[in-house]
Design an enzyme around this catalytic site. Structure first.
Site, PDB file in Angstrom:
ATOM      1  CB  CYS A 104      -0.973  -0.022   1.174  1.00  0.00           C
ATOM      2  SG  CYS A 104      -2.068  -1.451   1.095  1.00  0.00           S
TER       3      CYS A 104
ATOM      4  CG  HIS B 292      -6.809   0.950  -0.670  1.00  0.00           C
ATOM      5  ND1 HIS B 292      -5.656   1.615  -1.027  1.00  0.00           N
ATOM      6  CD2 HIS B 292      -6.416  -0.089   0.113  1.00  0.00           C
ATOM      7  CE1 HIS B 292      -4.613   0.998  -0.502  1.00  0.00           C
ATOM      8  NE2 HIS B 292      -5.034  -0.035   0.189  1.00  0.00           N
TER       9      HIS B 292
END
Lengths: 402, 478
Positions: free
Chosen positions: A83, A338
């Site tokens: 991430c 996301h």
């Protein structure tokens, strides 16, 4: 540290696509959209880009972007750091400019998950060699461990704990509602959040961010070029990555109440940016709220809230858009979305818009302004992995004098 | 004199009342309940469980053979005894063998172990017997069959149960069978098997054994007599001339017919109550009969800390859902999972990691003394100490036998699987070290930070026809 990035590079332009279930768009469509937004914002053409860094968890090689953008034989590096992927692509691009090798580079992050046919990220397993002898975890399971211990340590009943983390998500939905490029723009009540179906106890559906398609891009240059071409460029103040030894599941020293790599990266970033009291000095932040409890714990790890006291700040609206230190101004991972390889640059984009006074460019019609008055410094944070071991990015950007 | 040095047993946590099955099919439910192995248990894992119980306080490195008996081997080709021995930390120089295809497999393995120990070619032989035969839905076997296991350690020293003699009749009387493709057992007419088989052959074996041992029926404290049906078992006991109180309870009302494991499980139950000097007669049945005469010694007093049958009978949870049972046994077509299929297990990597992952070995740092596991998707062997970063200066440290305390947990509804939610727990081991494991045999509501757990060896996944096993944790229930 022998060197600091503070004020050595500037952001000349940025772009970011609408995030969400982009059934309408391929990865190439998203890349071209974000990159050309950034070119336009920077006032350059693609031929001026001397080198590029592409962050993606699903793409392959630098050709992930050189093919759709038809970049003409410039160096392109593919970056993958879970991430923290997009932020690390940005970090490497910044370093190349600070080193004096290039003076006009592109950092871009892209992921397109919604063609996979499943919700979420699968088993969370990393590609590569595997004996498959141990159970793979799922991301919500890994982060739920933080909530279980946080509730137990601070004596929160299930209802109190659920309300605290529910309030985190509620705030992000309030912000996401105002943003026309956010994945989730619906109004969600605390009741809906708290009583949603369980995903991984005690985390329910609204404690989890979605998985989205999206792309974000930045053009990085030297302070001199930036100031010559733009009246209010945004400067990089700190770029820090901390990589955990992934020992949290194997040592009793780890408490499942914090994320050590966030603490380490944040302290180095504050030192690099010359920040003493982040709770007072940081104007706004976009942090890794993959799950509501992650954001809560991160507030303590970043020293935005005293250890064990984040519940008071959450419940009192300290991190709301009209609070003292607004967090997830665009809705965060929770509502803006996301796409792993794009998220870090999306966060940076939101800081960039507010610092330039342009946040209402993305305002949903009929909503009150989302522009912060007079922000000076914005912080972005990514967590790639799980609480027991992860890649952490903490970056700080701001106006020239900040 | 060669004989049994230690014993142990295992009964799965879940019990399905026969009434629940009867209700499903509109039939009268049989008496009592049957033990039901969890969705991740099989004869390999149940053998390990009984083996762990049997080997309490015993140095596994001294064992040099493991004989595993079952009629329900998870493989047609691959030695399961090796997997069991590996999990129990029995050394590689071990003469392992699978005994299978017959309900006498358990007692056959016992007699082979005894002969090897007697002959001096093997010092200590662990015999495990485990079964989980599947009965077709709505048939009699479905109610009759239960799951469970037992383990007996044979040796020459500190013998707790001496073997005075045995007699075997092998007889290809085929009253029930399964061919290679059958999921369920086929039966010839009941009366044939009963009249010519079960009620005749064991009695002949017992008569021959009593003559051989010169022992009177009245001198026998307990008769451990295999039976698939309580009424017929009692009939045979009576026919052989034993009083009802001489017959050891055959566990059919509480556990069910556990096939090749049942004679050994009945024996373990008898040994838990036995006094030094007691004579115990063990009788199995299946394509013949083994009759074995046993005599308990003073050493039995040293084996009192086993869970055995007695404690395991009380460690239970009633399974009131027939649907959940069908699901565990892959007896019903489920809605397809909206998840990607599990990746295939790597045989080369499993082989490479088998000395650490399967017996659950971590290491203890010789520099700083920190016990630690290393469990990643690509390796289970530590090189750098997580505490002091010293390189390759470790001694082996086993975690499988250490209890621990739950530091955190979650119930994962996203992961799917046969029996959701998947409960995962971070376990802090007594004496140091930590690991994250799936938790089984738990009720979600009972889980809390600070609860006590122990390790249990279970199936993890099944890909490309191969089973992968690993350790999970379960609540301590003593």
């Amino acid at each position: 540290m022998p060197g600091s990035i503070r004020n050595r590079v500037a952001i000349l332009g940025m772009g970011c696509t609408r995030f969400g279930e982009r059934w309408d768009a391929s990865d190439a469509d998203l890349i071209v959209d974000a990159a050309y937004q950034a070119f336009k914002d920077a006032g350059i053409g693609p031929e001026e880009v001397q080198a590029a860094w592409v962050g993606t968890s699903t793409g392959r090689t630098g050709m992930t972007i050189s093919e759709p953008l038809r970049l003409q034989y410039i160096p392109v590096t593919r970056v993958e750091n879970a991430c923290a992927t997009a932020s690390d692509a940005f970090r490497n691009a910044c370093y190349s400019v600070a080193a004096g090798i290039y003076d006009m580079v592109l950092a871009i992050g892209i992921d397109k998950f919604k063609d996979s046919g499943i919700s979420g990220l699968g088993d969370g397993g990393t590609p590569g060699p595997s004996h498959s002898m141990i159970a793979e975890s799922t991301p919500p399971r890994s982060f739920a461990m933080l909530a279980t211990t946080y509730f137990a340590k601070y004596g929160l009943s299930y209802e109190e704990g659920k309300h605290m983390i529910g309030r985190v998500s509620w705030k992000s939905h309030q912000n996401g509602m105002r943003n026309k490029n956010a994945h989730f723009q619906g109004n969600v009540t605390m009741d809906q959040i708290i009583n949603a179906p369980m995903v991984s106890w005690p985390l329910g559906l609204f404690d989890c961010c979605g998985v989205s398609d999206g792309c974000a891009a930045a053009i990085i240059t030297t302070p001199e070029i930036a100031k010559a071409r733009k009246k209010d460029p945004v400067f990089v103040k700190a770029l820090q990555i901390a990589m955990a030894p992934r020992d949290g599941n194997f040592t009793q020293n780890f408490d499942f109440l914090h994320v050590e790599a966030t603490v380490r990266a944040a302290e180095r970033a504050y030192e690099e940016a010359g920040i003493k009291n982040p709770r007072e000095e940081i104007s706004m932040a976009e942090v890794h709220d993959c799950f509501s409890i992650t954001e809560a714990v991160t507030m303590e790890d970043l020293r935005f809230s005293p250890r064990g006291k984040v519940r008071d700040d959450i419940e009192n609206g300290f991190f709301d858009l009209d609070g003292k230190l607004p967090v997830q101004l665009d809705g965060g991972l929770k509502c803006f979305g996301h796409p792993i390889g794009a998220s870090g640059l999306r966060m940076l984009y939101e800081m960039y818009l507010h610092l330039q006074g342009r946040a209402d460019e993305l305002l949903n019609p009929g909503f009150p302004s989302r522009q912060l008055p007079n922000p000076k410094l914005g912080l972005t944070h990514n967590l790639g992995g799980a609480p027991d071991g992860c890649a952490i990015f903490v970056g700080i950007v701001g106006l020239e004098g900040a | 004199m060669a004989g049994i040095v230690s014993f142990g047993a295992y009964i799965p946590y879940y019990r399905l009342p026969r009434g629940v099955i009867g209700q499903m099919w509109g039939q009268p439910g049989g008496r009592g309940e049957k033990a039901v192995a969890g969705s991740d248990e099989d004869p390999v894992t149940m053998s390990v469980a009984a083996g762990l119980d049997c080997l309490k306080g015993i140095q596994t490195k001294t064992i040099n053979a493991l004989f595993m008996a079952t009629t329900c081997s998870p493989y047609r080709e691959r030695q399961c005894a090796n997997i069991v021995a590996n999990a129990l930390d029995i050394p590689r120089a071990s003469r392992n063998a699978d005994f299978t295809n017959c309900l006498r497999a358990g007692t056959s393995a016992m007699l082979c172990a005894l002969d090897a120990v007697k002959a001096g070619s093997l010092n200590k032989v662990l015999v495990t017997a485990a079964d989980m035969r599947l009965g077709g839905a709505a048939g009699g076997d479905e109610q009759a069959f239960g799951d469970g296991s037992a383990a007996l350690l044979f040796g020459n020293e500190k013998v707790a149960v001496e073997v005075e003699g045995s007699h075997t009749f092998s007889d290809d009387l085929c009253d029930f069978w399964r061919d290679g493709d059958d999921k369920f057992i086929r039966h010839w007419e009941d009366r044939f098997g009963r009249e010519e088989g079960y009620l005749k052959i064991p009695a002949e074996a017992v008569e021959a054994l009593l003559k051989k041992c010169n022992t009177a029926k009245g001198d026998i404290a307990k008769v451990c007599l295999y039976g698939a049906n309580a009424r017929v078992q009692a009939t045979l006991g009576k026919k052989m001339g034993f009083k009802p109180e001489q017959l050891q309870n055959p566990l059919l009302d509480t556990v069910g017919d556990t096939g090749a494991a049942l004679p050994l499980m009945i024996l373990v139950a008898a040994l838990e109550e036995a006094k030094p000097g007691d004579r115990i007669l063990l009788v199995s049945y299946g394509n013949g009969s083994d009759a074995i005469m046993l005599r308990v010694t003073e050493e039995i007093k040293n084996l009192e800390n086993r869970r055995g049958i007695k404690q395991h009978l009380n460690i239970k949870k009633t399974l009131n859902s027939y649907g959940r049972y069908l699901r565990w046994r892959d007896m019903i077509s489920l809605a397809p999972a909206a998840r990607p299929p599990a990746g295939a297990a790597s045989m080369s990597a499993q082989w490479r990691e088998h000395e650490t992952a399967i017996p659950l070995y971590g290491v203890k740092c010789k520099q700083c003394g920190t016990p630690q596991l290393y469990l990643s998707q690509s390796s289970t062997r530590a090189h750098i100490c997580l505490q002091c970063q010293a390189r390759d200066d470790f001694e082996p440290y086993r975690f499988a036998d250490k209890p621990g305390t739950v530091r955190s947990f979650s119930h994962d509804f996203l992961a799917g699987g046969i029996d959701p939610p998947a409960t995962a727990a971070v376990v802090d081991f007594d004496g140091g070290g930590r690991g994250q494991f799936l938790m089984v045999d738990r009720e979600p509501d009972e889980c809390q930070v600070g609860m006590r757990v122990e390790m249990t060896f279970r199936q993890l996944r099944h890909t490309m026809g191969a089973h992968t096993y690993f350790w999970k944790c379960k609540p301590v229930r003593d």
